[in-house]
Structures are given as structure tokens and as C-alpha cells.
Design an enzyme around this catalytic site. Sequence first.
Site, mmCIF file in Angstrom:
data_model
loop_
_atom_site.group_PDB
_atom_site.id
_atom_site.type_symbol
_atom_site.label_atom_id
_atom_site.label_comp_id
_atom_site.label_asym_id
_atom_site.label_seq_id
_atom_site.Cartn_x
_atom_site.Cartn_y
_atom_site.Cartn_z
ATOM 1 N N LYS A 78 0.849 -1.194 0.000
ATOM 2 C CA LYS A 78 0.000 0.000 0.000
ATOM 3 C C LYS A 78 0.885 1.246 0.000
ATOM 4 O O LYS A 78 1.881 1.306 0.728
ATOM 5 C CB LYS A 78 -0.895 -0.020 1.248
ATOM 6 N N SER A 153 -9.738 1.589 3.015
ATOM 7 C CA SER A 153 -8.893 2.396 2.146
ATOM 8 C C SER A 153 -7.809 1.604 1.421
ATOM 9 O O SER A 153 -7.251 2.074 0.440
ATOM 10 C CB SER A 153 -8.216 3.489 2.975
ATOM 11 N N SER A 177 -9.813 -0.718 7.273
ATOM 12 C CA SER A 177 -9.242 -0.551 5.931
ATOM 13 C C SER A 177 -8.498 -1.756 5.368
ATOM 14 O O SER A 177 -8.103 -1.737 4.202
ATOM 15 C CB SER A 177 -8.320 0.669 5.899
#
Lengths: 491, 479
Positions: A78, A153, A177
Site C-alpha cells: 500500500k 482504504s 481498511s
Amino acid sequence: MDFQKLTIAEAHTLLQAREASAVELTEAALERIVAVDNAVKAFLDIDDEGALEMARAADERIAHGNARPLTGIPLAIKDVLCMRGTTTTCGSHMLEEWVAPYDAMAITKLKADNAVLLGKTNMDEFAMGSSTENSAFVMTRNPWDVARVPGGSSGGSAAAVAAGEALGSLGTDTGGSVRQPAALCGVTGLKPTYGRVSRYGLVAFASSLDQIGPFARTARDCALLLEAIAGADINDSTAAREPVSNYAAMLDGNVKGLRVGVPQEYFVEGMEPGVEAAVRAAIETLRDLGAEIVEVSLPHTSYALPVYYIVAPAEASANLARFNGVRYGLHVEGENVIDEMELTRGQGFGAEVRRRIMLGTYALSAGYYDAYYKRAQQVRTLIRRDFQQVFAQVDVLAAAVSPTIAFEIGAKTDDPLAMYLSDVLTLPASLAGVPGLAVPCGFSAGMPVGLQLIGRPFDEGTILRVGDAYQQATDWHLRRPELAAVPADDE
Amino acid sequence: MEYEAVIGLEVHAQVLTDSKMFCGCSADYANAAPNTHVCPVCLGLPGSLPVMNQRAIEMIAMAGLALNCSINHDTFFDRKNYFYVDLPSSYQRSQYDHPISTAGWLDIETSTGTRRIGVTRAHMEEDTGKLTHGGDGSLVDYNRSGVPLMEVVSEPDIRSSEEAKLYCAKMRQLLVWIGVNSGNLDEGAMRFDVNVSVRPRGTTAFGTKIEIKNLNSIRSVERALIYEIERQTKVLASGQTLQQETRGWDEDKGITEPQRSKELAHDYRYFPEPDLPPLAISEDWTTARRAELPELPDARRQRFEREYALSAQDAALLTSERSVAEYFEQAVTAGQGQPAKAIANWITGELFRLLNDSGETIGVVAARLQPAFIGELLGLIKGGTINGPTAKLVFEESFRTGSNPTSIVDAKGWRQISDTSAVRQFAEQAVDANPKVVNDYRAGKTQAIKFLVGQVMKASKGQANPQLAEQALHEVLDA
């Protein structure tokens, strides 16, 4: 070797048996990315050369006979984790060109194991969002239906694994997330206990909640990833000194006599019937496997959402204050220093980030602090106590991850509150700091549904064991989306 | 109507640790090139996290104890949020409502006696970077960013600029004494904020408070207060009122000026720093910190008066710095029974004069002019080996070269001439060479003999025993 069906554990066996090389695995990943990422857009940055170089180093290590479980395994990261020499954008124009000068501790550990880091994945700006639609750059699509969101997210990291572009990935979970996009994309995702994984080099959203967690196809793979990245860190005072277990060795497939609590408050109004049905069926499967199912109550569950939307934005308002255009990131010229800071922050941050900074600033303001921030912290203690009490009765909790399946792109972008509700079942565990695992448990309207297993602090071993036992009894986690290759467009 | 000032002080003192408060960068940046003592943490880079410097916390607790504060068992850092170029993360890690130490005091010695100034709190925080404003804009150096800092807040117990000066000087003396601060105010090791109001003498309500921020010398504190007290008194005496405000001190113009209010309308939005766990301080830990403290200056001053029968002034001079006090006591111990008072006189007189001239510290000089030399020197005087004026020369030579007094006296051939026949020879020469003076003496101007003694000393290159010289002259003249 079918790269799209391979697990990390299987790939490791192939590598050890020299039936595949790390370079071959990496090439397969890169080919898959070329084939499908124009449709999925999981990645913000792919480093082919860097990945192949890491793969060659991994092959050397394998040849020397001292491979670790992640040696040579292609992973995606990420874009909120600092990786030296690469851009770390956090999905924001603010850091569009910022090159991290150091590695996050989780990255240091993966590099030490000679894992192969393919590139950085898309995310909601500064990890604020539940759909990845708040990325300043691209719209990541759900591999099961490209008209739908992957969740967020950490949507890019979830979609990359679901689309078969990587064998595993790292995301971060502040209020859900990792777990929510894992559920929405039909992959396995773990939010470890707060403090289990060092946050050093994780660009902070809400410091008291942020945790790095893995995505993979199986609970076993998540166990391998967790063991690799967990542990104390002298750079992070909130990283726990609790010893790290050999989590994979704890996966014995046995859940007989294990007490599984089903919290009544988690079957909320507005939960889609297809989701509820899949989750209830999964709980029945656990009963069939010998677990004892117990109805339990966590009475303060409904306060988690309002508490979260005070605590997290308050911390974020301070954490994101450093982005002022002075030393790094976006800089907008203005009349004077204050003017430049205001212009930079006004232009660099997207709407959701600005909204949360304002919420948090307000909650901390003189005259409001006691009514909002302090009160929220008090209620947070009650939520934490709920879990302490319930874990005196049961070993794990089982519930849905998300009350809905992945929604269509744009469906909730005009209604922040509806978007916030997407995390209503993941927020309590975040506020309590306890670990949560999302495992695929069926489909509703053709879209994956996730089962959430919540455990005691630092007892990731048990929820991984339950997840693994469930996956041995079911095949939901083996299903793959049919994703048509899309040629590169001209963007 | 007569007015009196009510003053409270905030002292920001850098803490003398090797590394910074929350990272491993060296805190000793005095001569470093800009932005060379920096890392992701003290630059506030994304993803960086603070880690507490244990030694800094120990030292700040020691300072709290030296200020007679109690150490709080539950203490933690807060974030103090504001935007400024020199503050890399846009919040300063500081302490708000759970400071490490509270409720102490500091005694100051004023012309009218000892005054006890209350200390509200002493808390931990981190320093900011440093801005330099130049022709083409402003430059910022983050070497100072994250250096440990302590803030000591006084009660509004101070009543004059003189007391404020004494308080600051005492604070500096104490913090340097216990090794927590360098005392180098010209390098920014201590900075001061003052709060001052005036009120009619005899009243108890506080007047309107004016804050003057960022004074970087004790002299500035004193000057700014003299100016500000007079200004406020004039305003009130003319029947006008004051508005609460922050004013800046213009060193060159010697005046305080209102600061633009926009820059100061701060709501710091304090909240507990989530990156740092709270501290649970045990009684044992606090006891260990107390044990680490040396004997403090006030106690030592009183002991010097008592134990060595020194005057209050000498005791104060000898305890101005810990190294001086140590030197004195080492000199007494090694002083072969020479009186402490005489040793004190040599230190506060000759040694202070020489240190002042050379600009060196006593710590440096002690390696040359060893404490034992003072007793040795006194012994040489007492035994008649050298006289007073020669002793000063020997002392200075020892100060310069590090040789011991006896070897200097021998090497220079400075032994006093106590051989009566030799002295008599010099006396006879002096009498022969100065008939006019001799006549004066004989005419009854007995003081004229002093001139002749001087001549004997001169001729003997200062080595004649002056008493013997005078005796010899009397013998020659009165023969």
C-alpha cells in the site's frame, strides 16, 4: 504453475523444490499486472526492474538453502508505507512526487526476508475512506465487477490479490481498511492487534488506531506474512514487546470446543439479507466443525462510529499538519508563509481529507475538547471493556465484516455518512485495539461476502486457526473472479 | 499613588543530553553546518515516530527535584498544535495538564534578604528549528529541532526587575550546577518569557497582564521589565487602562512593542501524544534521581559559611559555580592545614582575576594550577620562603605553566633572603645611595623608611624579607 491460484505456502514449496524460481514467479506477476491492471488499477507504481532484481537475489538465497517463507514471494505494498527511493504518495497530490528517504520497519523486514516487492498500490487519500474512490490518482475497480468499488482504504492491495497480480500484499487498517476491502474483494485480510506490527514508516492517519496488516488468499498465508512483519521496534514506542508466535504452526485445523461468540449488535439494521445469510451459514459451519456457538452482547457497539469519527479525525488533524509545503511535498507559492501554507493545504488535500481535518480540529478546539475528544476517549474505554468482558466468556467473535457487498462506484461519494456506515462492524475492534480477520464466506448477488473473526489482544494465532479451519472446510477463498484482460489505454 | 509590579517568569532551558529528545541525532549542534544533525524524526518526515530519550527525562526530573517540586507518578506528553516554519511536524511535543513536576520553589538572595519564589511546574518539551532571516528570504536550520527542553513556570511572586534578574541568574546557576543546562545563553541555552502587570501598592487583585516573549538574556529580561513596568505605571497613573496583550522586546530601541494579534491568536488544541505511551514513575525511580543530585548551591553556601567560617560574600562567590566550589574544597583538603579563609582569598582574588583575564574556566585551569598548589603556596609564605608579592608572581606562573610553587620558587631563585648579613648589605647600599631620603628620615619624617625598604626590595629583586629589610635599615640608620 497457475500463478492466479497459487498460495504463498504453495509457492514456497515450489521454490524450495526448485520447481519454480522467484524470477519466474515475479515474471508471472508482472505479466498478470500487464494483462489486467488496466481494468483493475490496483497499482500506482510498478517497479519491474527492482522486482526482478529482488527476485534474482531471492533465487540466490534459495540456492544457498536458507530461504525464509516469504523469500521470492511477489508482494504488493500500500502506498502509505515508506519504501526508500520510491514515491510514497498516500494517494494524495500533496505527496505526488515525494520520494521516501527511508524504509518502513515492515518493509525492512520483508526486504530482509528477500520478498519481492512489485510496487505500490492505490488507496483512499491518506487512508481516509472505504472505497478507494478518494485516491487523487486513479479509480481502483473490484475484480469481481469492475463497476463496483474494491472497498478501502487499502482497496489497491485487496484488489491486487483478488485479481491475481500478487500472492499477498500489505495494507493498513485504522477503522477497517484491511478487513473491509478484503471482504469486498473476496480475499483474506488481517488487522493485527494494535502494537503487533511497528508503525515506523507508516504515514500516520490516526496514530492510536493505525495498524499494518496483510492480504492473501488464505489465513495460512496471512499467518506467514504476519510473522514476517510483527515484533517490537526501537523506533516505535507503541510496538509491543509481546513475543511473536510461529502463527502458521498454530494452524492445526482444530476448532473443537472453541467458544465462538456471535455478537447480537453486529447484525445491524440495513444489513443486506444475502450478507447476513452467508455469515450465519459460516457460523453454522464453525458449529459443524465442533465449535461452541454462544450468543453474546457488546452493548457499546453503536457508539463506535461516533467515537471513531472524533478520535481518528482529531489525531489526523495533527498528523497531517506537517504537510505545509515547507520541506517536502506540494508547495504552492503565495504572499507570505501563512498564505503559502493555506494555499498548499487547500490545493494538496482532497475533499474527504479536508473534511476530516476540520472535524478533528473542531473536536480539539478550546471549549469543545471536553465535550468531544475527552468524552469520546471515555466511551472508547467502555468499548474496550465490552471486549474484555466478552472475551471472558468466549475465545473469538464471529460476525460480518461489512453490512453490504461492494457497492457501485459513485454510489456513496455524495453521502459521507453512508460511506462511514460501511465500517460500522469493523470500527469497534479498531477502537479496542483487538485483532480481526476477514475470510471469504460466500457470495451475495455474485459479490464476495466476508466473515469477521475477532480475537483477544495478541491472540492472532486463534483467529488465524479458526480462519484456516474454516478454509479447509470450504472453498470460497479458492474462487477467482473472471477478469478479462484489458489492453492498455492511451492515458 | 505608588505602584508595584507582579511578575511571573517562564524559563525555557535546553537539557544537556548527548542526543535529542525523540531521536538519536546529536544534540550538540553548536558549530555544526545547518541541517546536518537531522533525521526523519526531527525533520517530521511522514511515517516517522518519536522515541523518548530516557536520560532527558531523568535530567528534567532532577531539575524538578532541585527546584523542590514533587515528581508526578502519572505524566505524559501532549501535542501542542500550531503552524510555523520552524516546527517540522506542526506540533510541539510538550506537556499540558500532566507535567512531570509541580509545586516547588526557588530562593533568591535580595538586598533585603531571602525571597522564596514559587515554581508552579517544570515540564518536558522539545525545541524547534531556528530561522534566519536574510536578504533573499528566510532560512531554517533543523539542527536544534527536537533538542530536549524544559520549561519552568514560576508563580507570580516576583515584584521587581531586580528580583526577576536574580531569579533568572539563580535558575541558570542551579541548572548548570546540576549539569542539566550549559548556561551558554548566547547560544540560546536558556530563553525567557515574562508576564508582568502593575497594581497600586497594598492592593491584592492582579492588574492587566502583559506577556513579553522570547527574551534571550537575563539582561534583556531586566531591561524589558524596567521599561514595561514604567510604561504600565504611566498608563495607569494617567487614569488610562491597559489591554491584555503580548508585546515584543526590541533590544536595539530598548522598548516593548505590541505584536500583531493575528499571529498570536493561538488555540493550541492540546491532546495526549498517541505516539508515546504515558510514563508511570515509581517512588524508587524518583529516589534514584534525588540520589543523583549533587549538594545544591544554597546548601553548599551555607555549609561553607558554617564549616569554613567564611563570610557570606566569600561563600556566595565560592558557590557561584559548582566547579569553583569543588576546587575550593579540594584546595582545602589538600591544603596541608592552611586556613580555609586564606585559601578562599587566593581563589576569589588572584585566581578569579587570572580566570577573568584568560577567559578560561576553572575546570580547564585546574589541570594546571592544581588545588593542592594553593596550600603549598601558603606554606611557602608562612615558612618565610617567599614574601607576599613574590607569592603572587609564583601563583601566576603556576597558573600559566602548571608547575608547582616550590619548583617555581627554586627554578626562578625567588627564595626570600632571610640572611641578615645579606639584607644588611642591601640596607647599607640603600642608605648610601639615597642621602636625601636619609636626611628626611633623620629630620623626623619616619615614613621615609618605607621608600628605603622599597629600594632594598628592588635591589634584591623582591627577594628580601621585608621585615628583615626594615629592621636592617633601622640598624644602619640608627647606628
